[in-house]
Design an enzyme around this catalytic site. Structure first.
Site: not given
Length: 754
Positions: A56-57, A94, A148, A150, A241, A299, A317
């Site tokens: 993530d990120d 995301c 995760k 989401h 994240h 992602d 992002k």
């Protein structure tokens, strides 16, 4: 004695033969069953174990083989021994990336074009679409997810266990505390978010989420028999994240980094590296590795405000610049035919659905409407990628309220530009506006180059031919030398509607030759903002050939802003152009946020997001001097709505070619119009107060019964939130904020007796 002995001997021989025959018959029956079992075993052996690690990120500059200051030895080794995907794209946030991974379809085809799924929103993946784990389940895979989700959870049908996973352990919302597993959706709307299958997993507070998820992944590998059934494991780590909460032991190797946020972010990358090392160790220990495919992917791009880095790419992002959509990814597998190499073929996150289904022996045609391609031969053998273009997104909700210009695309596929909507920019300073209004009042009967009939009719997508006098063709051949006026234009240059009878091929290639175009200018007579209806009557005069740089917006003076479609170079005796019929156009509004990549070219319209280049180690806790380092080197998004880049030659997006290559802009706008015709309505419902964790013992859980259908309630149409109508509070000045800050600081110091 002899006769009985002979009889016994004969009986013994008889029973022995009968037993042999029985023994032979049993192996024959057992051989058929063994052949079937062997067939299934061979089939399972041909199906590789798939381990997909989703981070993530993580930005382009947040991995060791791109940035030596990041310590990620495991990731670097796996990537070096596999295939690095250096032309791989994801979505900027995301939920869209995860939805496209699960469905293999663009978000314009799932209704998730706008933003993310917030915890209180009754939204999730469409129920009629199959998912990647569901297809793998049908092929005999055991599917498990850790980490995760989401992708919505307002009803149980949206949970991972209802979307194809045999088991799930992780969080359902987008951002969770790494130790307490608390997640908030606005002030005061917070709850516990850690789930085991379909129930709340209480009692894990204090355990670091990356370590906890890794332990659960190893437990899944330990409890599965790799020789009996193939495995699909999606390890969707919450890291890196926000919030930045790495264990202190991981921060120490980065103690020399001056930036605190960057130091913590790098430490969290190291926690990911250790997690991947533990998972790959378990794959080798329990017998998965030799028949496994390990896929590592982020992602979306990183957020520099929280320590991430996309350098040297542009943007961050949440933006459609390369820094927001170009992702870090690699594939590691003993099954790769060509390893230890770098792939620069164009790939997208939607490609994993057909690629993995095909790798598992499935039929891709059973999932209609896929936007992804099977790229396993590209990754494994180095063949050319079947993908030639990527639709990053079309978000009709992300659009300023007042349009300026619009490109029009005819029904035959040719594209031109026409003015649309308001002309006066909101970005002009208030002083200039006031001064201009006074001058316009003094000249109420000022003559313009042509008259404009105003109309109160709303503007939209035109499906009928406007009642205008026919116009000649415009030279669309790109100009090799850009004039200073081109470099300083504040909006993409409007162009007239063109005839598509007889010269459509020339128009598509950008080589049509001009005739004498009209030369007109808009003059505004009142202080109010004027709009140009599509069915405007324009007076024509004698014309000459225009120069290539004469189609643009100009500020003629501080007191008056005019829209010059062609420079007024009228000469006496010039013959008027021959009238030609005009085809019915369909409008593409360039203020709509959209982005598309076709071959080497990338087109962005609307507001693609903030486009700074943020070098590492310059980001402070708040924007400082670095904020203006390169802002002067590109046009502000508020004054521009079309960008064009050659990504192969200019991967950092520093040379905007929209003014120089209008032919390419037209072709890419045609592709956007094509995709837009296939889009489904945006589904972005308002928050549901029933989702508040206070109603569910302090945890985020599904709150809608299966009998209720909120999708039918809103019909996929965007509804504004209730709090959008609230009046904005007056912002305090800097002095007031400082006084308030020191007052609170003094109160805290006194209460703490410091």
């Amino acid at each position: 004695m002899r006769p009985p002995a002979v009889a016994l001997t004969l009986l013994g021989v008889f029973f022995r033969l009968d037993g042999l025959s029985g023994q032979r018959s049993k192996p024959d029956h057992g051989h058929d069953g063994g052949r079937t079992k062997t067939h299934h075993t061979r089939q399972h052996q041909n199906q590789p174990h798939i381990i997909f690690i989703l981070i993530d990120d993580q930005g382009f500059n947040d991995i060791g083989y791109h940035n030596p200051t990041i310590q990620s030895p495991t990731l670097d080794k796996l990537a070096a021994e596999g295939v690095k995907l250096e032309n791989y794209y994801v979505q900027p946030i995301c939920t869209p990336s995860r939805s496209q991974l699960m469905t293999g379809r663009y978000q314009i085809h799932t209704g998730l074009q706008h933003s993310i799924i917030r915890p209180s929103q009754p939204s999730c993946l469409p129920s009629h679409m199959d998912t990647l784990p569901q297809r793998l389940q049908q092929l005999g895979y055991s599917t498990h997810m850790v980490g995760k989700w989401h992708l919505g959870f307002y009803r149980k049908a949206c949970l991972p266990t209802r979307k194809g996973f045999d088991s799930f352990f992780g969080s359902l919302t987008g951002s969770v505390d790494y130790y307490s597993y608390g997640s908030c959706d606005g002030p005061g709307v917070c709850g516990y978010d850690l789930h085991d299958d379909e129930g709340v997993a209480w009692g894990y507070e204090g355990k670091y989420s990356t370590t906890l998820f890794t332990q659960r992944a190893r437990k899944v590998l330990e409890g599965h028999q790799p020789t009996e059934r193939p495995l699909f494991l999606l390890l969707s780590l919450q890291a890196v994240h926000t919030p930045l909460q790495p264990p202190k032991s991981y921060i120490y190797p980065y103690r020399d980094m001056a930036n605190v946020a960057r130091r913590k972010f790098a430490a969290m990358v190291s926690t990911v590296d250790e997690a991947v090392r533990n998972v790959t160790y378990a794959l080798r220990k329990y017998g998965y590795y030799k028949n496994s495919v390990i896929i590592y992917s982020t992602d979306n791009g990183a957020q520099p405000f929280t320590g991430g880095s996309n350098w040297p790419l542009r943007g961050r992002k949440g933006t459609y610049w390369e820094g927001g959509v170009r992702g870090v990814a690699f594939v590691h597998s003993p099954l790769l035919k060509r390893r230890r190499r770098v792939s620069t073929d164009l790939l997208h996150i939607t490609d994993w659905f057909p690629t993995l289904v095909g790798l598992a022996g499935g039929n891709i045609s059973q999932s209609p409407g896929l936007d992804g391609f099977d790229v396993w031969s590209t990754i494994s053998e180095g063949k050319a990628s079947p993908r030639k273009e990527i639709l990053h997104n079309i978000d009709p909700l992300h659009k300023p309220p007042a349009p300026t210009t619009a490109w029009t695309s005819s029904t035959e596929g040719d594209a031109v530009i026409q003015p649309k909507g308001t002309v006066l920019k909101k970005t002009l300073k208030k002083k200039k506006k006031k001064k201009k209004k006074k001058i316009l009042r003094l000249q109420p009967k000022q003559k313009s180059a042509f008259k404009v009939k105003t109309s109160n009719k709303p503007h939209g997508f035109s499906h009928h031919a406007p009642k205008t006098k026919p116009k000649p063709k415009l030279n669309l051949k790109p100009n090799t030398e850009a004039s200073p006026q081109q470099k300083t234009s504040t909006s993409h240059r409007p162009r007239p509607k063109q005839n598509t009878h007889g010269d459509r091929n020339a128009l598509a290639s950008g080589t049509s030759q001009p005739k004498t175009p009209p030369q007109k200018r808009l003059g505004f007579k009142s202080k109010s903002k004027r709009t140009l209806p599509q069915s405007q009557n324009l007076s024509e005069s004698d014309q000459t050939k225009p120069r290539p740089d004469q189609v643009q917006f100009r500020l003629k003076s501080k007191s008056r802003r005019t829209l010059t479609r062609y420079r007024n170079t009228t000469q006496a005796g010039t013959a008027p152009p021959r009238p030609r019929p005009t085809p019915p156009p369909s409008v593409w509004d360039t203020l709509v946020q959209a982005a598309i990549r076709v071959g080497d070219w990338k087109l962005l319209t609307g507001d693609p997001g903030h486009g700074d280049w943020v070098p590492p180690q310059v980001l402070t806790s708040l924007p400082g001097r670095w904020w203006n380092l390169e802002r002067a080197s590109y046009k502000s998004p508020k004054l521009k709505s079309v960008w064009l880049f050659n990504i192969t030659a200019d991967p950092y997006e520093r040379q905007d070619l929209a003014d120089q290559r209008p032919d390419v802009v037209r072709q890419l706008l045609d592709r956007l119009a094509y995709y837009n015709r296939t889009a489904v309505p945006v589904y972005f419902p308002p928050d549901d107060p029933r989702a508040n964790p206070d109603h569910h013992r302090g945890a985020w859980v599904p709150w809608v019964d299966e009998d209720e259908d909120p999708e039918g309630k809103y019909h996929g149409v965007y509804k504004k939130r209730k709090y959008s109508k609230k009046k904005k509070k007056k912002t305090k000045g800097r002095l007031c904020k400082l006084q308030s800050f020191f007052l609170k600081l003094n109160t805290r110091m006194m209460s703490s007796r410091i």
